[in-house]
Scaffold this motif. Structure first.
Motif, PDB file in Angstrom:
ATOM      1  N   LYS A 177      22.755  31.410 -14.011  1.00  0.00           N
ATOM      2  CA  LYS A 177      23.312  32.208 -12.911  1.00  0.00           C
ATOM      3  C   LYS A 177      22.688  31.792 -11.593  1.00  0.00           C
ATOM      4  O   LYS A 177      21.463  31.625 -11.503  1.00  0.00           O
ATOM      5  N   GLY A 178      23.541  31.682 -10.559  1.00  0.00           N
ATOM      6  CA  GLY A 178      23.043  31.347  -9.248  1.00  0.00           C
ATOM      7  C   GLY A 178      23.714  32.100  -8.122  1.00  0.00           C
ATOM      8  O   GLY A 178      23.199  32.135  -7.004  1.00  0.00           O
ATOM      9  N   SER A 179      24.869  32.728  -8.398  1.00  0.00           N
ATOM     10  CA  SER A 179      25.598  33.378  -7.307  1.00  0.00           C
ATOM     11  C   SER A 179      24.834  34.570  -6.748  1.00  0.00           C
ATOM     12  O   SER A 179      24.849  34.818  -5.533  1.00  0.00           O
ATOM     13  N   HIS A 180      24.161  35.325  -7.590  1.00  0.00           N
ATOM     14  CA  HIS A 180      23.377  36.462  -7.098  1.00  0.00           C
ATOM     15  C   HIS A 180      22.211  35.972  -6.235  1.00  0.00           C
ATOM     16  O   HIS A 180      21.856  36.595  -5.233  1.00  0.00           O
ATOM     17  N   ALA A 181      21.631  34.833  -6.617  1.00  0.00           N
ATOM     18  CA  ALA A 181      20.544  34.257  -5.835  1.00  0.00           C
ATOM     19  C   ALA A 181      21.061  33.716  -4.507  1.00  0.00           C
ATOM     20  O   ALA A 181      20.383  33.812  -3.473  1.00  0.00           O
ATOM     21  N   ALA A 182      22.271  33.145  -4.522  1.00  0.00           N
ATOM     22  CA  ALA A 182      22.865  32.638  -3.285  1.00  0.00           C
ATOM     23  C   ALA A 182      23.092  33.780  -2.297  1.00  0.00           C
ATOM     24  O   ALA A 182      22.766  33.668  -1.106  1.00  0.00           O
ATOM     25  N   ILE A 183      23.644  34.883  -2.796  1.00  0.00           N
ATOM     26  CA  ILE A 183      23.909  36.039  -1.926  1.00  0.00           C
ATOM     27  C   ILE A 183      22.601  36.598  -1.373  1.00  0.00           C
ATOM     28  O   ILE A 183      22.473  36.868  -0.172  1.00  0.00           O
ATOM     29  N   LYS A 184      21.620  36.770  -2.243  1.00  0.00           N
ATOM     30  CA  LYS A 184      20.348  37.361  -1.818  1.00  0.00           C
ATOM     31  C   LYS A 184      19.638  36.488  -0.792  1.00  0.00           C
ATOM     32  O   LYS A 184      19.142  36.988   0.226  1.00  0.00           O
ATOM     33  N   THR A 185      19.556  35.186  -1.030  1.00  0.00           N
ATOM     34  CA  THR A 185      18.845  34.323  -0.084  1.00  0.00           C
ATOM     35  C   THR A 185      19.596  34.220   1.241  1.00  0.00           C
ATOM     36  O   THR A 185      18.972  34.113   2.305  1.00  0.00           O
ATOM     37  N   GLY A 186      20.935  34.262   1.194  1.00  0.00           N
ATOM     38  CA  GLY A 186      21.691  34.310   2.435  1.00  0.00           C
ATOM     39  C   GLY A 186      21.354  35.550   3.245  1.00  0.00           C
ATOM     40  O   GLY A 186      21.191  35.494   4.479  1.00  0.00           O
ATOM     41  N   MET A 187      21.235  36.685   2.566  1.00  0.00           N
ATOM     42  CA  MET A 187      20.870  37.923   3.251  1.00  0.00           C
ATOM     43  C   MET A 187      19.480  37.831   3.871  1.00  0.00           C
ATOM     44  O   MET A 187      19.267  38.238   5.030  1.00  0.00           O
ATOM     45  N   LEU A 188      18.525  37.299   3.111  1.00  0.00           N
ATOM     46  CA  LEU A 188      17.149  37.214   3.608  1.00  0.00           C
ATOM     47  C   LEU A 188      17.049  36.284   4.814  1.00  0.00           C
ATOM     48  O   LEU A 188      16.339  36.575   5.782  1.00  0.00           O
ATOM     49  N   ALA A 189      17.754  35.158   4.761  1.00  0.00           N
ATOM     50  CA  ALA A 189      17.749  34.241   5.891  1.00  0.00           C
ATOM     51  C   ALA A 189      18.398  34.882   7.111  1.00  0.00           C
ATOM     52  O   ALA A 189      17.933  34.709   8.251  1.00  0.00           O
ATOM     53  N   ALA A 190      19.479  35.621   6.872  1.00  0.00           N
ATOM     54  CA  ALA A 190      20.166  36.297   7.983  1.00  0.00           C
ATOM     55  C   ALA A 190      19.262  37.318   8.647  1.00  0.00           C
ATOM     56  O   ALA A 190      19.211  37.424   9.888  1.00  0.00           O
ATOM     57  N   GLU A 191      18.537  38.080   7.855  1.00  0.00           N
ATOM     58  CA  GLU A 191      17.649  39.100   8.415  1.00  0.00           C
ATOM     59  C   GLU A 191      16.525  38.473   9.239  1.00  0.00           C
ATOM     60  O   GLU A 191      16.156  38.976  10.310  1.00  0.00           O
ATOM     61  N   ALA A 192      16.018  37.328   8.770  1.00  0.00           N
ATOM     62  CA  ALA A 192      14.977  36.633   9.533  1.00  0.00           C
ATOM     63  C   ALA A 192      15.536  36.072  10.827  1.00  0.00           C
ATOM     64  O   ALA A 192      14.893  36.162  11.890  1.00  0.00           O
ATOM     65  N   ALA A 193      16.742  35.508  10.775  1.00  0.00           N
ATOM     66  CA  ALA A 193      17.345  34.941  11.985  1.00  0.00           C
ATOM     67  C   ALA A 193      17.686  36.034  12.988  1.00  0.00           C
ATOM     68  O   ALA A 193      17.487  35.865  14.197  1.00  0.00           O
ATOM     69  N   PHE A 194      18.198  37.160  12.498  1.00  0.00           N
ATOM     70  CA  PHE A 194      18.552  38.254  13.399  1.00  0.00           C
ATOM     71  C   PHE A 194      17.322  38.786  14.121  1.00  0.00           C
ATOM     72  O   PHE A 194      17.353  39.049  15.336  1.00  0.00           O
ATOM     73  N   ALA A 195      16.227  38.921  13.385  1.00  0.00           N
ATOM     74  CA  ALA A 195      14.990  39.401  14.011  1.00  0.00           C
ATOM     75  C   ALA A 195      14.498  38.413  15.061  1.00  0.00           C
ATOM     76  O   ALA A 195      14.052  38.805  16.150  1.00  0.00           O
ATOM     77  N   ALA A 196      14.585  37.128  14.752  1.00  0.00           N
ATOM     78  CA  ALA A 196      14.131  36.104  15.705  1.00  0.00           C
ATOM     79  C   ALA A 196      14.988  36.109  16.963  1.00  0.00           C
ATOM     80  O   ALA A 196      14.468  36.010  18.085  1.00  0.00           O
ATOM     81  N   LEU A 197      16.297  36.247  16.790  1.00  0.00           N
ATOM     82  CA  LEU A 197      17.187  36.301  17.955  1.00  0.00           C
ATOM     83  C   LEU A 197      16.870  37.514  18.820  1.00  0.00           C
ATOM     84  O   LEU A 197      16.898  37.437  20.060  1.00  0.00           O
ATOM     85  N   GLY A 198      16.561  38.622  18.188  1.00  0.00           N
ATOM     86  CA  GLY A 198      16.229  39.828  18.929  1.00  0.00           C
ATOM     87  C   GLY A 198      14.957  39.684  19.738  1.00  0.00           C
ATOM     88  O   GLY A 198      14.763  40.380  20.752  1.00  0.00           O
ATOM     89  N   GLU A 199      14.082  38.793  19.307  1.00  0.00           N
ATOM     90  CA  GLU A 199      12.829  38.552  20.030  1.00  0.00           C
ATOM     91  C   GLU A 199      12.975  37.436  21.059  1.00  0.00           C
ATOM     92  O   GLU A 199      11.979  37.050  21.706  1.00  0.00           O
ATOM     93  N   GLY A 200      14.199  36.911  21.180  1.00  0.00           N
ATOM     94  CA  GLY A 200      14.434  35.848  22.148  1.00  0.00           C
ATOM     95  C   GLY A 200      13.970  34.484  21.699  1.00  0.00           C
ATOM     96  O   GLY A 200      13.851  33.557  22.517  1.00  0.00           O
ATOM     97  N   ARG A 201      13.723  34.308  20.410  1.00  0.00           N
ATOM     98  CA  ARG A 201      13.245  33.024  19.894  1.00  0.00           C
ATOM     99  C   ARG A 201      14.425  32.125  19.542  1.00  0.00           C
ATOM    100  O   ARG A 201      15.544  32.583  19.318  1.00  0.00           O
ATOM    101  N   GLN A 202      14.141  30.833  19.441  1.00  0.00           N
ATOM    102  CA  GLN A 202      15.135  29.874  18.974  1.00  0.00           C
ATOM    103  C   GLN A 202      14.441  28.581  18.573  1.00  0.00           C
ATOM    104  O   GLN A 202      13.369  28.257  19.077  1.00  0.00           O
ATOM    105  N   HIS A 203      15.065  27.899  17.603  1.00  0.00           N
ATOM    106  CA  HIS A 203      14.638  26.561  17.169  1.00  0.00           C
ATOM    107  C   HIS A 203      13.225  26.518  16.593  1.00  0.00           C
ATOM    108  O   HIS A 203      12.633  25.444  16.486  1.00  0.00           O
ATOM    109  N   ASP A 204      12.677  27.667  16.209  1.00  0.00           N
ATOM    110  CA  ASP A 204      11.385  27.656  15.535  1.00  0.00           C
ATOM    111  C   ASP A 204      11.597  27.887  14.043  1.00  0.00           C
ATOM    112  O   ASP A 204      12.722  27.908  13.561  1.00  0.00           O
ATOM    113  N   GLU A 205      10.510  28.057  13.306  1.00  0.00           N
ATOM    114  CA  GLU A 205      10.623  28.283  11.862  1.00  0.00           C
ATOM    115  C   GLU A 205      10.794  29.771  11.576  1.00  0.00           C
ATOM    116  O   GLU A 205      10.036  30.602  12.093  1.00  0.00           O
ATOM    117  N   LEU A 206      11.780  30.072  10.737  1.00  0.00           N
ATOM    118  CA  LEU A 206      12.042  31.458  10.350  1.00  0.00           C
ATOM    119  C   LEU A 206      11.116  31.839   9.198  1.00  0.00           C
ATOM    120  O   LEU A 206      11.550  32.049   8.058  1.00  0.00           O
TER     121      LEU A 206
END
Length: 561
Positions: free
Chosen positions: A349-378
């Motif tokens: 199984k991998g689809s549940h892992a794909a969905i979960k990791t997509g969510m986690l990456a999105a949450e990290a990117a959203f937080a970074a955007l809110g702090e005005g960051r870009q092009h750094d490591e999430l």
């Protein structure tokens, strides 16, 4: 005309700016996009998100067994049932068989390890689920560009990822622009998320450039080959999930089968072979066809009303697990889903892992955007993964693939000990040291395998299979299956390994033919047949084959896979 000259004549490329660019409209990429838009709505912020998809539509290139664990989907879209998600067939029974050539032994239910139990999971068409997920994303304002493959990673002057560029359209076989030429476009982002699936060609570049796999076990892969059939209703049991190990593979070759009873009297049947196999004469495609002739399997196709094959496809799986997982972040971007290698091979199984990791990456990117960051490591993304239920799940299965180095019997016993006896609380760790492509032995040390001829009723040749995969590529374009050195297929692969590419490819792309100019054999590449499984890019013993994106929309067009 060189690439630089083409750009000079037709450029510059149009550039579009987004907060987040996502490469790949599979479960991982779409979940990333959905979660970003959910967070934007929750916090009253605008976040621009675009998803690029190389297939003709979302789902066109998606192939999986598939049994879906809905745990991550419950978190992403809790009301998915009300929204019509195509999860219509809950698993009702698990069967695991060990096959000999003529017989089968069923594992008693009370001895079945937890990783093979599917209570609460659903038999799905992952292609159809992906189409539904794309609809949810678009409903939230996500832009999806199907038929636009990301061909190039763009970098800022400081080396961070700036975004991607799509492939040029209308380049002829000779590499020159045709009358239909259209320059690719650049998509710039504050963060770029790569969700290409197993052995993504840009993900591969990023792993190498940023040395993301340093200190990790070498990644490992399998090839999964699948067909969908309509069978006699009398032999169809919706919700039955049957798995097997053993024949026709030998004791030392990793692999097994699945047979899932879907809705509408249809079954999904498939075969998985580890790409660390050693005998160059082995053909995963022929092993699958042979597997269907086993008495316990053939029975499903021999009802009074007959059976009809509806679909065919193949795709690589990333099966190295937690120990082979690369670093998933780098300046300006992240890897999610199977592009990184989150599939749980022990559960298939991998689809549940794909969905979960997509969510986690999105949450990290959203937080970074809110702090005005870009092009750094999430960095918040891998930290969140390490604290997640998914990390705990993969940690319990970390040794699964490694045990098969010692043979199927040892692997079976130790999987039972780790998952059944110890409940996943494992005090030891087993490591791999070699990548799959070095595993082939010279043909002179191996025994050729005589495969039976297909009967056209239960077993089939490659070309008739490719036909029902709806695969198509624009003929007048440069080959997307490229060779670093055109001499190596003859001087090394054919000479030392009896030309394994003509057997490991499940689509008849590679064949050795007589050179019309004399001088022996040459390798003919039938790129039109390619189903984008990536097996050649993985298994080629000299790593001489490099898979690049073809013109947009090319490849298979899977419907119910």
């Amino acid at each position: 005309m060189t690439r630089e000259e083409i750009l000079a004549q037709h450029g510059p490329r149009e550039a579009m700016e987004y907060d987040v660019v996502i490469v790949g409209a599979g479960p991982a990429g779409l979940s990333t996009a959905i979660r970003l838009k959910q967070l934007a709505a929750e916090y009253g912020r605008e976040v621009s998100v675009v998803v690029l998809e190389k297939g003709s539509e979302p789902g066109a290139h998606i192939l999986s067994g598939a049994i879906m664990d809905p745990r991550a989907l419950n978190e992403l879209i809790p009301d998915w049932k009300d929204k019509g998600a195509p999860l219509n067939v809950p698993v009702t029974e698990d069967i695991f068989l060990f096959l000999s050539e003529r017989g089968a032994t069923r594992t008693p239910g009370f001895l079945l390890p937890k990783n093979f139990e599917n209570h609460g999971n659903y038999i799905v068409s992952l292609a159809n689920f992906t189409r539904w997920l794309a609809q949810q994303a678009e409903g939230l304002g996500v832009e999806i560009f199907p038929g636009f493959p990301a061909a190039e990673v763009l970098y800022n002057q400081d080396g961070s990822v700036k975004g991607v560029a799509t492939a040029d359209m209308g380049i002829g076989k000779d590499g020159q622009p045709t009358e239909n030429f259209q320059l690719g476009m650049e998509l710039h982002a504050k963060y770029t998320v790569f969700a290409e699936g197993s052995r993504g060609h840009l993900g591969r570049e990023l792993i190498s450039r940023f040395q993301l796999d340093q200190g990790r076990d070498p990644q490992s892969y399998s090839i999964g080959i699948k067909e969908v059939w309509e069978i006699d209703p009398a032999r169809h049991k919706p919700g039955l999930a049957l798995h097997s190990a053993g024949w026709p593979l030998d004791e030392t070759t990793y692999g097994g089968s699945f047979l899932y009873h879907m809705e509408n009297n249809q079954i999904a049947i498939g075969f998985v072979v580890g790409l660390d196999y050693t005998n160059p004469y082995l053909s995963p495609y022929e092993e699958f066809q042979r597997f269907k002739t086993h008495p316990n399997i053939r029975w499903y196709f021999e009802g009074a009303k007959g059976a009809k094959r509806l679909a065919y496809g193949a795709r690589a799986l990333t099966v190295g697990g937690l120990l082979s997982l690369p670093k998933t972040v780098f300046p300006g971007g992240a890897l999610v889903g199977c592009d990184a290698g989150y599939l749980n091979a022990s559960r298939i199984k991998g689809s549940h892992a794909a969905i979960k990791t997509g969510m986690l990456a999105a949450e990290a990117a959203f937080a970074a955007l809110g702090e005005g960051r870009q092009h750094d490591e999430l960095t918040a993304y891998p930290k969140a993964f390490e604290a997640s239920w998914l990390h705990r799940e993969l940690n319990k299965a970390r040794n699964f693939k490694q045990w098969f180095k010692m043979g199927r019997t040892v692997a079976t016993v130790m999987t039972g000990v780790e998952q059944f006896v110890l409940g996943g609380r494992i005090p030891w760790t087993i490591h791999r040291k070699k990548p799959d492509h070095v595993s082939l032995r010279p043909a002179s040390e191996c025994t050729p395998i005589a495969y039976p001829r297909p009967d056209g009723k239960l077993t089939f040749d490659r070309l008739s299979s490719v036909f029902i995969s709806n695969t198509n590529h624009e003929e007048n374009q440069p080959p997307h299956l490229t060779l670093k050195d055109p001499q190596i297929p003859i001087s090394v692969n054919l000479h030392d390994y009896a030309g394994p590419e003509q057997r490991y490819c499940p689509a008849g792309v590679y064949e050795f033919v007589e050179d019309e100019a004399g001088g022996g054999a040459r390798l003919q590449i039938n790129a039109q047949n390619c189903v984008h499984c990536k097996t050649c890019d993985i298994k080629d013993p000299t790593q001489n084959i490099v898979w690049v994106v073809p013109e947009g929309g090319g490849g298979p067009n899977y419907t119910n896979m």
